[in-house]
Design an enzyme around this catalytic site. Sequence first.
Site, PDB file in Angstrom:
ATOM      1  N   LEU A 295     -47.756  20.257 -43.666  1.00 34.59           N
ATOM      2  CA  LEU A 295     -46.357  20.651 -43.866  1.00 34.59           C
ATOM      3  C   LEU A 295     -46.171  22.164 -43.780  1.00 34.59           C
ATOM      4  O   LEU A 295     -47.004  22.931 -44.242  1.00 34.59           O
ATOM      5  CB  LEU A 295     -45.866  20.143 -45.221  1.00 34.59           C
ATOM      6  CG  LEU A 295     -45.951  18.630 -45.411  1.00 34.59           C
ATOM      7  CD1 LEU A 295     -45.387  18.243 -46.780  1.00 34.59           C
ATOM      8  CD2 LEU A 295     -45.218  17.874 -44.305  1.00 34.59           C
ATOM      9  N   HIS A 296     -45.061  22.554 -43.180  1.00 31.78           N
ATOM     10  CA  HIS A 296     -44.688  23.966 -43.077  1.00 31.78           C
ATOM     11  C   HIS A 296     -43.238  24.101 -43.537  1.00 31.78           C
ATOM     12  O   HIS A 296     -42.609  23.109 -43.951  1.00 31.78           O
ATOM     13  CB  HIS A 296     -44.888  24.464 -41.642  1.00 31.78           C
ATOM     14  CG  HIS A 296     -44.238  23.611 -40.601  1.00 31.78           C
ATOM     15  ND1 HIS A 296     -42.877  23.408 -40.544  1.00 31.78           N
ATOM     16  CD2 HIS A 296     -44.763  22.866 -39.579  1.00 31.78           C
ATOM     17  CE1 HIS A 296     -42.585  22.618 -39.527  1.00 31.78           C
ATOM     18  NE2 HIS A 296     -43.710  22.256 -38.928  1.00 31.78           N
TER      19      HIS A 296
ATOM     20  N   LYS B  18     -35.858  19.797 -34.024  1.00 29.44           N
ATOM     21  CA  LYS B  18     -36.980  20.272 -33.209  1.00 29.44           C
ATOM     22  C   LYS B  18     -37.425  19.193 -32.215  1.00 29.44           C
ATOM     23  O   LYS B  18     -37.768  19.482 -31.081  1.00 29.44           O
ATOM     24  CB  LYS B  18     -38.133  20.638 -34.151  1.00 29.44           C
ATOM     25  CG  LYS B  18     -39.502  20.641 -33.516  1.00 29.44           C
ATOM     26  CD  LYS B  18     -39.990  22.030 -33.339  1.00 29.44           C
ATOM     27  CE  LYS B  18     -41.314  22.087 -32.635  1.00 29.44           C
ATOM     28  NZ  LYS B  18     -42.230  21.011 -32.939  1.00 29.44           N
TER      29      LYS B  18
ATOM     30  N   MET C 204     -45.862  13.826 -40.399  1.00 26.14           N
ATOM     31  CA  MET C 204     -47.291  13.613 -40.167  1.00 26.14           C
ATOM     32  C   MET C 204     -48.110  14.603 -40.995  1.00 26.14           C
ATOM     33  O   MET C 204     -49.296  14.813 -40.728  1.00 26.14           O
ATOM     34  CB  MET C 204     -47.610  13.756 -38.682  1.00 26.14           C
ATOM     35  CG  MET C 204     -46.871  12.720 -37.832  1.00 26.14           C
ATOM     36  SD  MET C 204     -47.654  12.387 -36.243  1.00 26.14           S
ATOM     37  CE  MET C 204     -47.621  13.996 -35.493  1.00 26.14           C
TER      38      MET C 204
ATOM     39  N   GLN D  43     -36.808  12.599 -29.906  1.00 25.87           N
ATOM     40  CA  GLN D  43     -37.073  11.666 -31.005  1.00 25.87           C
ATOM     41  C   GLN D  43     -35.783  11.328 -31.744  1.00 25.87           C
ATOM     42  O   GLN D  43     -35.502  10.159 -32.034  1.00 25.87           O
ATOM     43  CB  GLN D  43     -38.082  12.307 -31.968  1.00 25.87           C
ATOM     44  CG  GLN D  43     -38.237  11.624 -33.302  1.00 25.87           C
ATOM     45  CD  GLN D  43     -39.423  12.190 -34.077  1.00 25.87           C
ATOM     46  OE1 GLN D  43     -40.563  11.909 -33.762  1.00 25.87           O
ATOM     47  NE2 GLN D  43     -39.160  12.990 -35.082  1.00 25.87           N
TER      48      GLN D  43
ATOM     49  N   VAL E  61     -36.163  25.145 -37.601  1.00 27.08           N
ATOM     50  CA  VAL E  61     -36.584  26.297 -38.407  1.00 27.08           C
ATOM     51  C   VAL E  61     -37.611  27.076 -37.582  1.00 27.08           C
ATOM     52  O   VAL E  61     -38.562  26.494 -37.037  1.00 27.08           O
ATOM     53  CB  VAL E  61     -37.191  25.836 -39.748  1.00 27.08           C
ATOM     54  CG1 VAL E  61     -37.644  27.035 -40.567  1.00 27.08           C
ATOM     55  CG2 VAL E  61     -36.173  24.993 -40.518  1.00 27.08           C
TER      56      VAL E  61
ATOM     57  N   LEU F   9     -41.278  26.457 -35.800  1.00 30.85           N
ATOM     58  CA  LEU F   9     -42.415  26.078 -36.639  1.00 30.85           C
ATOM     59  C   LEU F   9     -42.929  24.712 -36.203  1.00 30.85           C
ATOM     60  O   LEU F   9     -42.155  23.808 -35.892  1.00 30.85           O
ATOM     61  CB  LEU F   9     -42.006  26.023 -38.108  1.00 30.85           C
ATOM     62  CG  LEU F   9     -41.576  27.342 -38.741  1.00 30.85           C
ATOM     63  CD1 LEU F   9     -41.316  27.158 -40.235  1.00 30.85           C
ATOM     64  CD2 LEU F   9     -42.626  28.418 -38.539  1.00 30.85           C
TER      65      LEU F   9
ATOM     66  N   ARG G 222     -48.751  22.266 -35.118  1.00 32.56           N
ATOM     67  CA  ARG G 222     -49.739  22.618 -34.090  1.00 32.56           C
ATOM     68  C   ARG G 222     -49.844  24.132 -33.883  1.00 32.56           C
ATOM     69  O   ARG G 222     -50.774  24.585 -33.221  1.00 32.56           O
ATOM     70  CB  ARG G 222     -49.395  21.939 -32.766  1.00 32.56           C
ATOM     71  CG  ARG G 222     -49.591  20.417 -32.804  1.00 32.56           C
ATOM     72  CD  ARG G 222     -49.409  19.784 -31.433  1.00 32.56           C
ATOM     73  NE  ARG G 222     -49.834  18.395 -31.401  1.00 32.56           N
ATOM     74  CZ  ARG G 222     -49.033  17.333 -31.494  1.00 32.56           C
ATOM     75  NH1 ARG G 222     -47.727  17.510 -31.650  1.00 32.56           N
ATOM     76  NH2 ARG G 222     -49.518  16.101 -31.460  1.00 32.56           N
TER      77      ARG G 222
ATOM     78  N   HIS H  94     -40.638  21.497 -42.329  1.00 32.86           N
ATOM     79  CA  HIS H  94     -40.644  20.233 -43.066  1.00 32.86           C
ATOM     80  C   HIS H  94     -39.958  20.388 -44.425  1.00 32.86           C
ATOM     81  O   HIS H  94     -39.197  19.524 -44.861  1.00 32.86           O
ATOM     82  CB  HIS H  94     -42.085  19.775 -43.324  1.00 32.86           C
ATOM     83  CG  HIS H  94     -42.879  19.430 -42.112  1.00 32.86           C
ATOM     84  ND1 HIS H  94     -43.975  20.151 -41.711  1.00 32.86           N
ATOM     85  CD2 HIS H  94     -42.761  18.409 -41.213  1.00 32.86           C
ATOM     86  CE1 HIS H  94     -44.506  19.609 -40.627  1.00 32.86           C
ATOM     87  NE2 HIS H  94     -43.774  18.553 -40.294  1.00 32.86           N
TER      88      HIS H  94
END
Length: 301
Positions: free
Chosen positions: A53-54, A170, A50, A174, A197, A205, A208, A57
């Site tokens: 990105l961090h 994470k 979505m 899902q 991560v 991470l 949000r 991702h």
Amino acid sequence: MIQPQHTGGRVNVLTTPEVITSIDELRSRLASARERAVPGDARIVLVPTMGALHAGHLTLVRRARSRGDIVVVSIFVNPLQFGAGEDLNTYPRTLDADVAALAEEGVDFVFAPTSQVMYPAGAASTRVTAGAVGALYEGAARPGHFDGMLTVVAKLFNIVGPDLAVFGQKDAQQVFLVERMLADLDFRLALEIVPIVREEGGLALSSRNRNLDPAQRLAARSLSAGLDAAASAAPQGVAAALAAAHARIDVQPLVKLDYLVVVDPRTFLPVGADHVGPARMLVAALVGNTRLIDNVALDIP
Ligand code: AMP
């Protein structure tokens, strides 16, 4: 990878990914990229996101890059998986920065459709339903969330036609539901799951996390600290693991626990107190207005 490109003797190692917003355009660009890459045998790898990105991702993207010839990252804040009163409108959107980060990772295509492109007739009236497990944990707090998630993931699989899709551990529920959808609906692709991560201090991470102020961010560490304590206490059994996690989390006034549960990884249903073998502890909490989730594998001898 379709690049590097040879341009007048120079090799462009960093290439800007093509940012594509139309389904037809993506399909035709992927068809020609497949031909160009390794004729007849190119592997397409998809990383659904979505955006905002961090480093978590980007770990998925790196894994994708190492597994395939053509890497597609989708960036779509899917309205179908947000409930009324949730953060759809305030969810962080940072497309330019995301594309710049993906360029560094050698991504070939960024698929960034609008809601109009994905749902031209408004909210899709045909949905994938997540079933009973979809109504538990995150699904109990966010009714319809997993139906919306599975629907968009099924659409992305049909649009991109990947050989492999990469997801993060994470979002453990899902992962479970996507794996089951693949089996139930006979999708022909493999999944690869990347471990969580974390930032220094343990917080997982999340896009949000940028909504947390410094005090909230510190308090949020109690979630991963609780899971660590649970993993250490797991040799004493399920009740000991739960007690160890509660002892770390319940003392934080800024952390409002939603659920803390130990599930059987094969069914994703809560385990009994006498459970032995592999298990997974799931936690969700509100820190301020920010909903955070985390999880850890437990081994109960
Ligand atoms: P999102 O953009 O939140 O939908 O996440 C896109 C993908 O990145 C999902 O498969 C997530 O599980 C994964 N992901 C998000 N945060 C992390 C993290 N901290 N570690 C590993 N994977 C993550």
